[in-house]
Design a protein around this motif. Structure first.
Motif, PDB file in Angstrom:
ATOM      1  N   ASN A  44       0.781   4.827   8.643  1.00 17.41           N
ATOM      2  CA  ASN A  44      -0.202   3.909   9.232  1.00 17.41           C
ATOM      3  C   ASN A  44      -1.523   4.581   9.581  1.00 17.41           C
ATOM      4  O   ASN A  44      -2.552   3.906   9.660  1.00 17.41           O
ATOM      5  N   ASP A  45      -1.508   5.898   9.755  1.00 20.19           N
ATOM      6  CA  ASP A  45      -2.735   6.643  10.043  1.00 20.19           C
ATOM      7  C   ASP A  45      -3.416   7.154   8.783  1.00 20.19           C
ATOM      8  O   ASP A  45      -4.605   7.479   8.813  1.00 20.19           O
ATOM      9  N   ASN A  46      -2.677   7.264   7.682  1.00 20.54           N
ATOM     10  CA  ASN A  46      -3.198   7.914   6.474  1.00 20.54           C
ATOM     11  C   ASN A  46      -3.277   7.022   5.240  1.00 20.54           C
ATOM     12  O   ASN A  46      -3.560   7.518   4.151  1.00 20.54           O
ATOM     13  N   PHE A  47      -3.026   5.738   5.402  1.00 23.44           N
ATOM     14  CA  PHE A  47      -3.003   4.834   4.235  1.00 23.44           C
ATOM     15  C   PHE A  47      -3.455   3.450   4.671  1.00 23.44           C
ATOM     16  O   PHE A  47      -3.105   2.992   5.749  1.00 23.44           O
ATOM     17  N   ASN A  48      -4.236   2.806   3.813  1.00 22.84           N
ATOM     18  CA  ASN A  48      -4.480   1.372   4.000  1.00 22.84           C
ATOM     19  C   ASN A  48      -4.513   0.701   2.639  1.00 22.84           C
ATOM     20  O   ASN A  48      -4.752   1.346   1.619  1.00 22.84           O
ATOM     21  N   SER A  49      -4.247  -0.584   2.636  1.00 21.58           N
ATOM     22  CA  SER A  49      -4.040  -1.300   1.367  1.00 21.58           C
ATOM     23  C   SER A  49      -5.290  -1.361   0.499  1.00 21.58           C
ATOM     24  O   SER A  49      -5.182  -1.455  -0.717  1.00 21.58           O
ATOM     25  N   SER A  50      -6.460  -1.290   1.069  1.00 20.55           N
ATOM     26  CA  SER A  50      -7.671  -1.380   0.246  1.00 20.55           C
ATOM     27  C   SER A  50      -8.110  -0.032  -0.318  1.00 20.55           C
ATOM     28  O   SER A  50      -8.644   0.030  -1.423  1.00 20.55           O
ATOM     29  N   GLU A  51      -7.872   1.056   0.407  1.00 22.83           N
ATOM     30  CA  GLU A  51      -8.329   2.373  -0.037  1.00 22.83           C
ATOM     31  C   GLU A  51      -7.215   3.276  -0.545  1.00 22.83           C
ATOM     32  O   GLU A  51      -7.473   4.271  -1.213  1.00 22.83           O
ATOM     33  N   GLY A  52      -5.978   2.987  -0.175  1.00 20.93           N
ATOM     34  CA  GLY A  52      -4.886   3.908  -0.480  1.00 20.93           C
ATOM     35  C   GLY A  52      -4.838   4.997   0.565  1.00 20.93           C
ATOM     36  O   GLY A  52      -4.999   4.732   1.756  1.00 20.93           O
ATOM     37  N   ILE A  53      -4.685   6.243   0.127  1.00 20.91           N
ATOM     38  CA  ILE A  53      -4.640   7.366   1.064  1.00 20.91           C
ATOM     39  C   ILE A  53      -6.042   7.588   1.618  1.00 20.91           C
ATOM     40  O   ILE A  53      -6.995   7.770   0.863  1.00 20.91           O
ATOM     41  N   THR A  54      -6.154   7.603   2.929  1.00 20.59           N
ATOM     42  CA  THR A  54      -7.460   7.748   3.578  1.00 20.59           C
ATOM     43  C   THR A  54      -7.746   9.183   4.013  1.00 20.59           C
ATOM     44  O   THR A  54      -8.903   9.534   4.240  1.00 20.59           O
ATOM     45  N   ASN A  55      -6.728  10.007   4.131  1.00 16.86           N
ATOM     46  CA  ASN A  55      -6.902  11.409   4.473  1.00 16.86           C
ATOM     47  C   ASN A  55      -7.266  12.157   3.189  1.00 16.86           C
ATOM     48  O   ASN A  55      -6.466  12.221   2.253  1.00 16.86           O
ATOM     49  N   GLU A  56      -8.461  12.721   3.144  1.00 19.44           N
ATOM     50  CA  GLU A  56      -8.965  13.334   1.901  1.00 19.44           C
ATOM     51  C   GLU A  56      -8.113  14.517   1.432  1.00 19.44           C
ATOM     52  O   GLU A  56      -7.914  14.690   0.227  1.00 19.44           O
ATOM     53  N   LYS A  57      -7.608  15.321   2.340  1.00 16.14           N
ATOM     54  CA  LYS A  57      -6.770  16.465   1.947  1.00 16.14           C
ATOM     55  C   LYS A  57      -5.464  15.988   1.319  1.00 16.14           C
ATOM     56  O   LYS A  57      -5.052  16.480   0.260  1.00 16.14           O
ATOM     57  N   LEU A  58      -4.816  15.010   1.958  1.00 18.52           N
ATOM     58  CA  LEU A  58      -3.568  14.474   1.407  1.00 18.52           C
ATOM     59  C   LEU A  58      -3.817  13.794   0.058  1.00 18.52           C
ATOM     60  O   LEU A  58      -3.029  13.956  -0.878  1.00 18.52           O
ATOM     61  N   LYS A  59      -4.913  13.061  -0.039  1.00 18.12           N
ATOM     62  CA  LYS A  59      -5.256  12.391  -1.300  1.00 18.12           C
ATOM     63  C   LYS A  59      -5.468  13.421  -2.404  1.00 18.12           C
ATOM     64  O   LYS A  59      -4.962  13.266  -3.524  1.00 18.12           O
TER      65      LYS A  59
END
Length: 176
Positions: free
Chosen positions: A149-164
């Motif tokens: 819930n902190d690192n993903f949203n349905s419109s952007e996908g992974i929001t944490n740049e390092k994890l992405k």
């Protein structure tokens, strides 16, 4: 030539975060078509030898096995229930393994996990990394997304740049 990805979240939740994550990850591959499976479409009686002897292997198990056979790559995101596979996935796993113990059919496989917590389903991911090769999976990579819930949203996908970036590096290492 376009390749085929079969993807699913290993959960029967209608709002499965693992299904969201699996679908997102499959969409990051170029030149591939994706078929999304829903475990709810493969609900069968709880596996037992007695049921198999009495009724045979359910058609749904054969259907699931056949779907996996059409893939160039299988992308699975595993839900962690009490430190292991969800019951829905484990039941499909058990029935399908009666068709062929190597039911992944030597297909390239990317295994994922996520959860709302900071470990991101790491326990079940480790179980799968160790178990799936015995079932015929050719593991090409694995990735855990912590704190969904902190690192993903349905419109952007992974929001944490390092994890992405870490996930994209794994994806780019897989040859389809």
């Amino acid at each position: 030539m376009t390749k085929k990805i079969i993807t699913f979240g290993a959960s029967s939740s209608t709002n499965s975060i693992n299904k969201q994550f699996a679908v997102y990850t499959a969409s990051q591959f170029e030149n591939a078509i994706t078929e999304i499976l829903d475990l709810n479409d493969y609900e069968m009686p709880i596996f037992s030898l007695d049921k198999e002897l009495k009724n045979g292997i359910p058609e749904l198990a054969q259907s699931f096995y056949n779907k996996l056979g059409t893939a160039d790559l299988i992308v699975i995101s595993l839900a962690e229930h009490n430190g292991a596979y969800s019951t829905a996935f484990k039941n499909i796993f058990d029935w399908t393994s009666r068709i062929n113990s190597k039911f992944f059919q030597e297909k390239q496989t990317l295994i994922l996990s996520t959860s709302p917590g900071p470990r991101g389903g790491l326990t079940v991911l480790e179980i799968a990394k160790n178990r799936f090769p015995f079932q015929g999976a050719v593991i090409k990579g694995s990735f855990s997304l912590p704190s969904f819930n902190d690192n993903f949203n349905s419109s952007e996908g992974i929001t944490n740049e390092k994890l992405k970036s870490d996930l994209l590096e794994i994806i780019q290492s897989i040859e389809l």
